[in-house]
Scaffold this motif. Structure first.
Motif, PDB file in Angstrom:
ATOM      1  N   GLN A 386      34.641  10.454  -2.267  1.00 19.87           N
ATOM      2  CA  GLN A 386      35.543  10.878  -3.019  1.00 19.87           C
ATOM      3  C   GLN A 386      36.470  11.861  -2.224  1.00 19.87           C
ATOM      4  OE1 GLN A 386      32.443  11.445  -3.223  1.00 19.87           O
ATOM      5  NE2 GLN A 386      31.753  13.641  -3.752  1.00 19.87           N
ATOM      6  N   ASN A 387      36.286  12.410  -1.098  1.00 21.98           N
ATOM      7  CA  ASN A 387      37.339  12.920  -0.222  1.00 21.98           C
ATOM      8  C   ASN A 387      38.046  12.297   0.761  1.00 21.98           C
ATOM      9  OD1 ASN A 387      36.058  15.287  -1.343  1.00 21.98           O
ATOM     10  ND2 ASN A 387      34.638  15.837   0.600  1.00 21.98           N
ATOM     11  N   ILE A 388      38.261  11.032   0.580  1.00 20.92           N
ATOM     12  CA  ILE A 388      39.190  10.015   1.209  1.00 20.92           C
ATOM     13  C   ILE A 388      39.937   9.410   0.157  1.00 20.92           C
ATOM     14  CG2 ILE A 388      39.369   8.083   2.551  1.00 20.92           C
ATOM     15  CD1 ILE A 388      36.393   8.432   3.232  1.00 20.92           C
ATOM     16  N   GLN A 389      41.378   9.594   0.584  1.00 25.76           N
ATOM     17  CA  GLN A 389      42.424   9.098  -0.401  1.00 25.76           C
ATOM     18  C   GLN A 389      43.307   7.939   0.342  1.00 25.76           C
ATOM     19  OE1 GLN A 389      45.741  11.373  -2.521  1.00 25.76           O
ATOM     20  NE2 GLN A 389      44.042  11.314  -4.378  1.00 25.76           N
ATOM     21  N   GLY A 390      43.958   7.261  -0.398  1.00 25.52           N
ATOM     22  CA  GLY A 390      45.160   6.392   0.294  1.00 25.52           C
ATOM     23  C   GLY A 390      44.739   5.012   0.180  1.00 25.52           C
ATOM     24  N   ASP A 391      43.850   4.286  -0.420  1.00 23.97           N
ATOM     25  CA  ASP A 391      43.709   3.177  -0.578  1.00 23.97           C
ATOM     26  C   ASP A 391      43.224   2.780  -2.278  1.00 23.97           C
ATOM     27  OD1 ASP A 391      41.132   4.082  -0.923  1.00 23.97           O
ATOM     28  OD2 ASP A 391      40.392   2.957   0.848  1.00 23.97           O
ATOM     29  N   SER A 392      42.965   1.668  -2.131  1.00 28.72           N
ATOM     30  CA  SER A 392      42.582   1.262  -3.524  1.00 28.72           C
ATOM     31  C   SER A 392      41.655   1.746  -4.316  1.00 28.72           C
ATOM     32  CB  SER A 392      42.473  -0.147  -3.760  1.00 28.72           C
ATOM     33  OG  SER A 392      41.296  -0.755  -2.927  1.00 28.72           O
ATOM     34  N   LYS A 393      40.560   2.245  -3.662  1.00 25.96           N
ATOM     35  CA  LYS A 393      39.343   3.132  -4.355  1.00 25.96           C
ATOM     36  C   LYS A 393      39.974   4.655  -4.603  1.00 25.96           C
ATOM     37  CE  LYS A 393      35.567   2.974  -2.706  1.00 25.96           C
ATOM     38  NZ  LYS A 393      33.953   2.854  -1.840  1.00 25.96           N
ATOM     39  N   SER A 394      41.197   5.006  -4.269  1.00 26.53           N
ATOM     40  CA  SER A 394      41.482   6.376  -4.504  1.00 26.53           C
ATOM     41  C   SER A 394      41.507   6.589  -6.049  1.00 26.53           C
ATOM     42  CB  SER A 394      42.563   6.906  -3.850  1.00 26.53           C
ATOM     43  OG  SER A 394      42.498   6.528  -2.485  1.00 26.53           O
ATOM     44  N   ASP A 395      41.372   7.637  -6.710  1.00 30.11           N
ATOM     45  CA  ASP A 395      41.434   8.008  -7.975  1.00 30.11           C
ATOM     46  C   ASP A 395      42.957   8.151  -8.306  1.00 30.11           C
ATOM     47  OD1 ASP A 395      38.233   9.978  -8.323  1.00 30.11           O
ATOM     48  OD2 ASP A 395      38.707   7.582  -8.614  1.00 30.11           O
ATOM     49  N   GLN A 396      43.595   8.904  -7.694  1.00 29.82           N
ATOM     50  CA  GLN A 396      45.028   9.262  -7.674  1.00 29.82           C
ATOM     51  C   GLN A 396      45.977   8.764  -6.733  1.00 29.82           C
ATOM     52  OE1 GLN A 396      44.004  13.332  -8.852  1.00 29.82           O
ATOM     53  NE2 GLN A 396      45.051  13.210 -10.616  1.00 29.82           N
ATOM     54  N   ASN A 397      46.049   7.517  -6.542  1.00 28.84           N
ATOM     55  CA  ASN A 397      47.033   7.013  -5.540  1.00 28.84           C
ATOM     56  C   ASN A 397      48.334   7.005  -5.924  1.00 28.84           C
ATOM     57  OD1 ASN A 397      47.617   5.802  -3.096  1.00 28.84           O
ATOM     58  ND2 ASN A 397      47.453   3.520  -4.231  1.00 28.84           N
ATOM     59  N   GLN A 398      49.122   7.767  -4.818  1.00 28.93           N
ATOM     60  CA  GLN A 398      50.526   7.706  -5.139  1.00 28.93           C
ATOM     61  C   GLN A 398      51.574   7.242  -4.052  1.00 28.93           C
ATOM     62  OE1 GLN A 398      50.496  12.168  -4.994  1.00 28.93           O
ATOM     63  NE2 GLN A 398      50.176  12.286  -6.982  1.00 28.93           N
ATOM     64  N   ASN A 399      51.431   5.859  -4.157  1.00 28.44           N
ATOM     65  CA  ASN A 399      52.125   4.968  -3.271  1.00 28.44           C
ATOM     66  C   ASN A 399      51.639   5.112  -1.632  1.00 28.44           C
ATOM     67  OD1 ASN A 399      53.631   3.870  -5.198  1.00 28.44           O
ATOM     68  ND2 ASN A 399      55.095   5.228  -5.082  1.00 28.44           N
ATOM     69  N   LEU A 400      50.411   5.742  -1.478  1.00 29.36           N
ATOM     70  CA  LEU A 400      49.830   6.052  -0.154  1.00 29.36           C
ATOM     71  C   LEU A 400      49.348   4.513   0.447  1.00 29.36           C
ATOM     72  CD1 LEU A 400      48.213   9.443  -0.629  1.00 29.36           C
ATOM     73  CD2 LEU A 400      50.608   8.827   0.301  1.00 29.36           C
ATOM     74  N   ASP A 401      49.047   3.568  -0.392  1.00 22.58           N
ATOM     75  CA  ASP A 401      48.524   2.392   0.025  1.00 22.58           C
ATOM     76  C   ASP A 401      49.412   1.315   0.127  1.00 22.58           C
ATOM     77  OD1 ASP A 401      48.667   1.836  -2.495  1.00 22.58           O
ATOM     78  OD2 ASP A 401      46.881   0.761  -2.909  1.00 22.58           O
ATOM     79  N   LEU A 402      50.808   1.433   0.135  1.00 28.42           N
ATOM     80  CA  LEU A 402      51.682   0.623   0.031  1.00 28.42           C
ATOM     81  C   LEU A 402      51.901  -0.261   1.464  1.00 28.42           C
ATOM     82  CD1 LEU A 402      54.759   1.808  -2.147  1.00 28.42           C
ATOM     83  CD2 LEU A 402      52.909   0.208  -2.969  1.00 28.42           C
ATOM     84  N   CYS A 403      51.940  -1.421   1.447  1.00 27.94           N
ATOM     85  CA  CYS A 403      52.111  -2.074   2.758  1.00 27.94           C
ATOM     86  C   CYS A 403      53.448  -1.658   3.446  1.00 27.94           C
ATOM     87  CB  CYS A 403      52.112  -3.447   2.642  1.00 27.94           C
ATOM     88  SG  CYS A 403      52.501  -4.413   4.168  1.00 27.94           S
ATOM     89  N   THR A 404      53.649  -1.066   4.449  1.00 32.15           N
ATOM     90  CA  THR A 404      54.794  -0.793   5.259  1.00 32.15           C
ATOM     91  C   THR A 404      55.718  -2.014   5.321  1.00 32.15           C
ATOM     92  OG1 THR A 404      53.768  -0.706   7.337  1.00 32.15           O
ATOM     93  CG2 THR A 404      54.106   1.396   6.426  1.00 32.15           C
ATOM     94  N   SER A 405      55.088  -3.075   5.515  1.00 32.87           N
ATOM     95  CA  SER A 405      56.065  -4.284   5.815  1.00 32.87           C
ATOM     96  C   SER A 405      56.558  -4.989   4.714  1.00 32.87           C
ATOM     97  CB  SER A 405      54.957  -5.163   6.641  1.00 32.87           C
ATOM     98  OG  SER A 405      55.784  -6.582   6.754  1.00 32.87           O
TER      99      SER A 405
END
Length: 432
Positions: A386-405
């Motif tokens: 729960q202390n890791i954020q930025g992928d599809s497992k995150s509870d509150q993802n704010q476009n952090l997992d978007l593919c840059t390409s």
């Protein structure tokens, strides 16, 4: 043969003799270069008066009266030499020209070299030819030694450039900074996007934050972009450090001797911003609100396998007494498994880590998920899920997992744009 010829008469004190000499020079340049050169340019100022025997009121008016302009010369004028040369650079880049001859006087050659060093990179190739005119510059005194500039002249040139770049409007709107709800207000943090900077080359536009000898954005432009980021985010650009990428797992603990290359930084100094660059490679930020310490890491596929994420965590634990259960980690935007492939031999290491990190493993170039691999390694190292954020497992993802390409409107990408790509970054600092 030069692709572009620039004639520098900035600061010219006009008189009929120089007018005649200049006309002969323009005719000679046209005769020698008009067939092969794709850009002929006269660089001048427009705020100086001519001498008594000249009937024109300014450099620009005099130049516009010359019949040589009918031969295809373009005139670029401004009261600022930085503005003139930066406008020239834009035109060169529009035409994709990088072989340039500059005709200038011996008195101004050293000054011109400083301007070029500040506004161009090693992508461009310059040669100089003496222009046999006495320019008599009025705004910058001649150096005692013609092959060098004084400290005062250097400072004036740098200030001229900074002032001009600061006056340019941001492109593509205001700076947009992505943040994570996981990081508390003890810290200032974020991940940059493409908007709000002054970089104009398409693959670097507009908020490029890294300059190299292989790209067309000079350090002065990147520094102005950084100043705009600092203003938007609320930190001091004079207290800023970014990683010096090695694509490995070295970590610089701020306060100790700085290595030549490293992919992670940790600090417990308040008010000091640290940053990890990325353009497909993933910027990571780390925060421990209990011990008031933080870190960043640059995690490409090599760094991921070499464990740069946990190397940064381990530095926080060893240096500041952080506990694994208190460390928060946010993964910034990176290339996704939809777009990133590796040769099968390289992808095998990710498959050995966890088969879920690789798609189409039996193909010659499997798709690799560096985000999933990073989470797996962090969790195995003791970071709470729960202390890791930025992928599809995150509870509150704010476009952090978007593919840059996949998102050219938001992010830079080496995979998508090739060698002249821009860079975004993830940054963090402890509030003072």
């Amino acid at each position: 043969m030069a692709e572009a010829v620039l004639i520098d008469i900035f600061g010219l004190k006009l008189n009929s003799q120089i007018n005649c000499m200049l006309l002969k020079t323009l005719n000679a340049v046209h005769y020698l270069h008009a067939t092969n050169a794709k850009f002929l340019c006269i660089m001048c100022g427009h705020n100086l008066k001519c001498e008594n025997d000249c009937e024109h009121d300014s450099e620009l008016e005099m130049i516009n009266s010359l019949p040589a302009l009918q031969m295809g010369f373009e005139v670029i004028s401004n009261s600022s030499m930085a503005a003139v040369l930066y406008t020239v650079k834009q035109k060169l880049d529009e035409k994709n020209l990088d072989s340039i001859k500059i005709m200038t006087t011996l008195q101004r050659k050293a000054l011109m070299k400083v301007f070029i060093d500040q506004l161009f990179t090693d992508v461009y190739h310059f040669e100089f030819e003496d222009l046999p005119l006495d320019l008599g510059e009025s705004h910058i005194k001649e150096s005692i030694e013609l092959n060098s500039v004084t400290n005062q002249e250097l400072e004036e040139i740098q200030n001229d450039i900074k002032t001009y770049l600061r006056s340019l409007p941001g492109l593509k709107g205001e700076p947009i900074i992505l943040t994570s709800s996981l990081i508390p207000d003890t810290f200032i943090h974020g991940f940059t996007t493409r908007t709000g900077g002054i970089s104009y080359i398409p693959t670097l536009s507009s908020f490029n934050l890294f300059s190299s000898t292989k790209r067309k954005d000079p350090k002065a432009v990147v520094q102005e972009n950084l100043c705009r980021l600092a203003q938007a985010a609320g930190f001091n650009p004079e207290k800023f450090h970014h990683i010096k990428t090695d694509h490995a797992n070295g970590v610089w603990i701020m306060g100790k001797k700085e290595p030549n290359l490293y992919d992670g930084i940790t600090t417990n100094q308040s008010g000091v911003a640290i940053a990890a660059l990325g353009a497909d490679c993933m910027p990571l930020i780390f925060a421990d609100p209990t011990k008031k310490a933080c870190g960043v890491a640059h995690s490409g596929w090599r760094g991921t396998l070499l464990g740069v994420a946990m190397a940064t965590v381990n530095a926080l634990v060893a240096e500041y007494g952080c506990h694994l259960e208190d460390i928060l980690v946010v993964m910034g935007p990176s290339v996704g498994p939809c777009c990133f492939t590796l040769p099968r031999d390289s992808a095998k290491a990710f498959h050995n880590l966890d088969p879920r990190c690789v798609r189409l493993f039996d193909s010659p170039n499997p798709y690799v998920d560096i985000r999933k691999a990073t989470r797996i390694l962090l969790e195995r190292g003791g970071i709470l899920p729960q202390n890791i954020q930025g992928d599809s497992k995150s509870d509150q993802n704010q476009n952090l997992d978007l593919c840059t390409s996949c998102h050219p409107d938001m992010f830079f990408s080496h995979v998508r744009d090739g060698i002249n790509f821009g860079s975004q970054m993830g940054f963090i600092l402890i509030r003072e």
